[in-house]
Design an enzyme around this catalytic site. Structure first.
Site, PDB file in Angstrom:
ATOM      1  N   GLU A   1       2.902 -11.207  -4.845  1.00  0.00           N
ATOM      2  CA  GLU A   1       3.005 -11.227  -6.421  1.00  0.00           C
ATOM      3  C   GLU A   1       3.607 -12.399  -6.912  1.00  0.00           C
ATOM      4  O   GLU A   1       4.436 -12.885  -6.340  1.00  0.00           O
ATOM      5  CB  GLU A   1       3.508  -9.938  -6.968  1.00  0.00           C
ATOM      6  CG  GLU A   1       2.787  -8.626  -6.425  1.00  0.00           C
ATOM      7  CD  GLU A   1       1.559  -8.326  -6.904  1.00  0.00           C
ATOM      8  OE1 GLU A   1       0.854  -9.363  -7.540  1.00  0.00           O
ATOM      9  OE2 GLU A   1       1.047  -7.271  -6.894  1.00  0.00           O
TER      10      GLU A   1
ATOM     11  N   ASN B   1      -3.454 -12.047 -11.806  1.00  0.00           N
ATOM     12  CA  ASN B   1      -2.036 -12.599 -11.864  1.00  0.00           C
ATOM     13  C   ASN B   1      -1.752 -13.766 -11.044  1.00  0.00           C
ATOM     14  O   ASN B   1      -0.528 -14.161 -11.027  1.00  0.00           O
ATOM     15  CB  ASN B   1      -0.793 -11.456 -11.843  1.00  0.00           C
ATOM     16  CG  ASN B   1      -0.846 -11.024 -10.400  1.00  0.00           C
ATOM     17  OD1 ASN B   1      -1.647 -11.282  -9.478  1.00  0.00           O
ATOM     18  ND2 ASN B   1      -0.038  -9.901 -10.232  1.00  0.00           N
TER      19      ASN B   1
ATOM     20  N   HIS C   1      -2.178 -13.873  -7.744  1.00  0.00           N
ATOM     21  CA  HIS C   1      -1.619 -13.502  -6.501  1.00  0.00           C
ATOM     22  C   HIS C   1      -2.685 -13.633  -5.321  1.00  0.00           C
ATOM     23  O   HIS C   1      -3.905 -13.963  -5.631  1.00  0.00           O
ATOM     24  CB  HIS C   1      -0.985 -12.055  -6.201  1.00  0.00           C
ATOM     25  CG  HIS C   1      -2.294 -10.867  -6.351  1.00  0.00           C
ATOM     26  ND1 HIS C   1      -1.943  -9.604  -6.886  1.00  0.00           N
ATOM     27  CD2 HIS C   1      -3.371 -10.768  -5.886  1.00  0.00           C
ATOM     28  CE1 HIS C   1      -2.894  -8.943  -6.270  1.00  0.00           C
ATOM     29  NE2 HIS C   1      -4.007  -9.693  -5.936  1.00  0.00           N
TER      30      HIS C   1
ATOM     31  N   ASP D   1      -3.607  -8.118   4.313  1.00  0.00           N
ATOM     32  CA  ASP D   1      -2.567  -7.263   3.712  1.00  0.00           C
ATOM     33  C   ASP D   1      -2.850  -5.882   3.963  1.00  0.00           C
ATOM     34  O   ASP D   1      -4.106  -5.550   4.462  1.00  0.00           O
ATOM     35  CB  ASP D   1      -2.338  -7.663   2.305  1.00  0.00           C
ATOM     36  CG  ASP D   1      -3.606  -7.642   1.640  1.00  0.00           C
ATOM     37  OD1 ASP D   1      -4.670  -7.547   1.989  1.00  0.00           O
ATOM     38  OD2 ASP D   1      -3.599  -8.217   0.400  1.00  0.00           O
TER      39      ASP D   1
HETATM   40  C1  GLP Z   1      -6.309  -7.577  -3.891  1.00  0.00           C
HETATM   41  C2  GLP Z   1      -6.052  -7.912  -2.487  1.00  0.00           C
HETATM   42  C3  GLP Z   1      -6.262  -9.534  -2.658  1.00  0.00           C
HETATM   43  C4  GLP Z   1      -7.399  -9.754  -3.346  1.00  0.00           C
HETATM   44  C5  GLP Z   1      -7.083  -9.492  -4.942  1.00  0.00           C
HETATM   45  C6  GLP Z   1      -8.304  -9.726  -5.899  1.00  0.00           C
HETATM   46  O1  GLP Z   1      -5.433  -6.500  -4.545  1.00  0.00           O
HETATM   47  N1  GLP Z   1      -4.962  -7.639  -2.043  1.00  0.00           N
HETATM   48  O2  GLP Z   1      -6.553  -9.960  -1.502  1.00  0.00           O
HETATM   49  O3  GLP Z   1      -7.788 -11.191  -3.495  1.00  0.00           O
HETATM   50  O4  GLP Z   1      -6.419  -8.467  -5.038  1.00  0.00           O
HETATM   51  O5  GLP Z   1      -9.090  -8.435  -5.950  1.00  0.00           O
HETATM   52  P1  GLP Z   1     -10.495  -8.762  -6.469  1.00  0.00           P
HETATM   53  O6  GLP Z   1     -11.397  -9.666  -5.456  1.00  0.00           O
HETATM   54  O7  GLP Z   1     -11.228  -7.155  -6.185  1.00  0.00           O
HETATM   55  O8  GLP Z   1     -10.466  -8.863  -7.881  1.00  0.00           O
END
Ligand code: GLP
Length: 263
Positions: free
Chosen positions: A146, A139, A141, A70
């Site tokens: 989302e 959440n 995702h 992404d």
């Molecule tokens: C981000 C990314 C995801 C990631 C998630 C969790 O915003 N787009 O690919 O897995 O949210 O982030 P973190 O690993 O920093 O908790």
């Protein structure tokens, strides 16, 4: 064969080591290995372990093609928090990947729809993803899909959830107003087409989402729960992230009794 393997490790460093072992094993068997990479803090330890494996000659990064999940829309590519920069810093440089073989969606493209379509074409031309590294949002995702995202979705433009913008404000000096509102993300169906998935999560903040992913009903309310339908998903957790699982005893028992002829 469909299998979701659940491995609970004592701490985040061990999560990274176990995930890196799985990624190394899967890629070693592929003549033209294709790695799916995730940003966020969860997979950092995995990349560090992969970097160590590369330094010790156990993992060959030279032939690896990679696709990131992404990107934010509208952040300049050289912004320190654009996923272009994050992927360069946390993955390409650490692992020694060839930058020309690493694909990240361009959130500054003049035609974002065409950028998404072209990204899907590049993934197909590379033969698809052999192993996708994933984190999970608080959440539920995956990528930036989302809650409420279509389970059949492909790479497209999305609006970030307010919770995701709040969670990611820490990367923008705590200023939520600086977190972009829109993003480009591989769709849930795109992610599901990876031949294997290695999802990593650590910390109490992920416990609820992890329990919903593994034991909740599978549905758009928790995009990661789509993995219940994936043929080969490996979920590597620390104790805190695993704390909400009701059937933990069974997962440990299954792990301890899974001979290599069985899985
Ligand atoms: C981000 C990314 C995801 C990631 C998630 C969790 O915003 N787009 O690919 O897995 O949210 O982030 P973190 O690993 O920093 O908790």
């Amino acid at each position: 064969m469909f299998v979701m393997e659940i491995l609970v490790m004592p701490d985040p460093a061990a999560v990274g080591e176990e995930a890196a072992r799985a990624v190394t094993r899967i890629l070693a068997a592929r003549p033209r290995p294709v790695l799916g990479i995730a940003t966020g803090s969860s997979p950092i330890a995995t990349y560090e372990s992969l970097a160590r494996a590369a330094a010790e000659g156990e993992f060959d990064p030279s032939a690896v093609t990679a696709f990131a999940l992404d990107e934010y829309v509208g952040l300049p590519l050289d912004h320190p928090e654009s996923y272009h920069r994050v992927v360069q810093r946390d993955v390409v440089e650490k692992l020694g990947l060839s930058p020309e073989r690493v694909h990240v969606l361009d959130g500054t493209a003049s035609d974002l729809k065409e950028e998404c379509a072209d990204f899907e074409r590049r993934m197909q031309a590379a033969g698809g993803v052999d192993v996708q590294i994933l984190g999970i949002g608080a959440n539920g995702h995956i990528g930036f899909n989302e809650p409420g995202s279509s389970l059949g979705s492909r790479t497209r433009i999305k609006t970030l959830a307010p919770q995701t913008r709040r969670d990611n404000a820490r990367f923008f000096g705590g200023r939520i107003g600086d977190v972009p509102i829109h993003c480009l993300t591989q769709g849930i169906q795109t992610i599901m087409e990876a031949r294997s998935i290695v999802l990593v999560a650590h910390g109490a903040g992920k416990a609820e989402a992890v329990a919903a992913m593994i034991e909740g009903p599978s549905g758009a309310h928790c995009p990661a729960s789509a993995l219940q339908w994936h043929p080969r998903a490996i979920v590597v957790l620390d104790e805190e992230a695993a704390a909400g699982l009701k059937h933990r005893e069974y997962y440990d028992f299954a792990r301890d009794n899974s001979g290599s002829s069985l899985v």
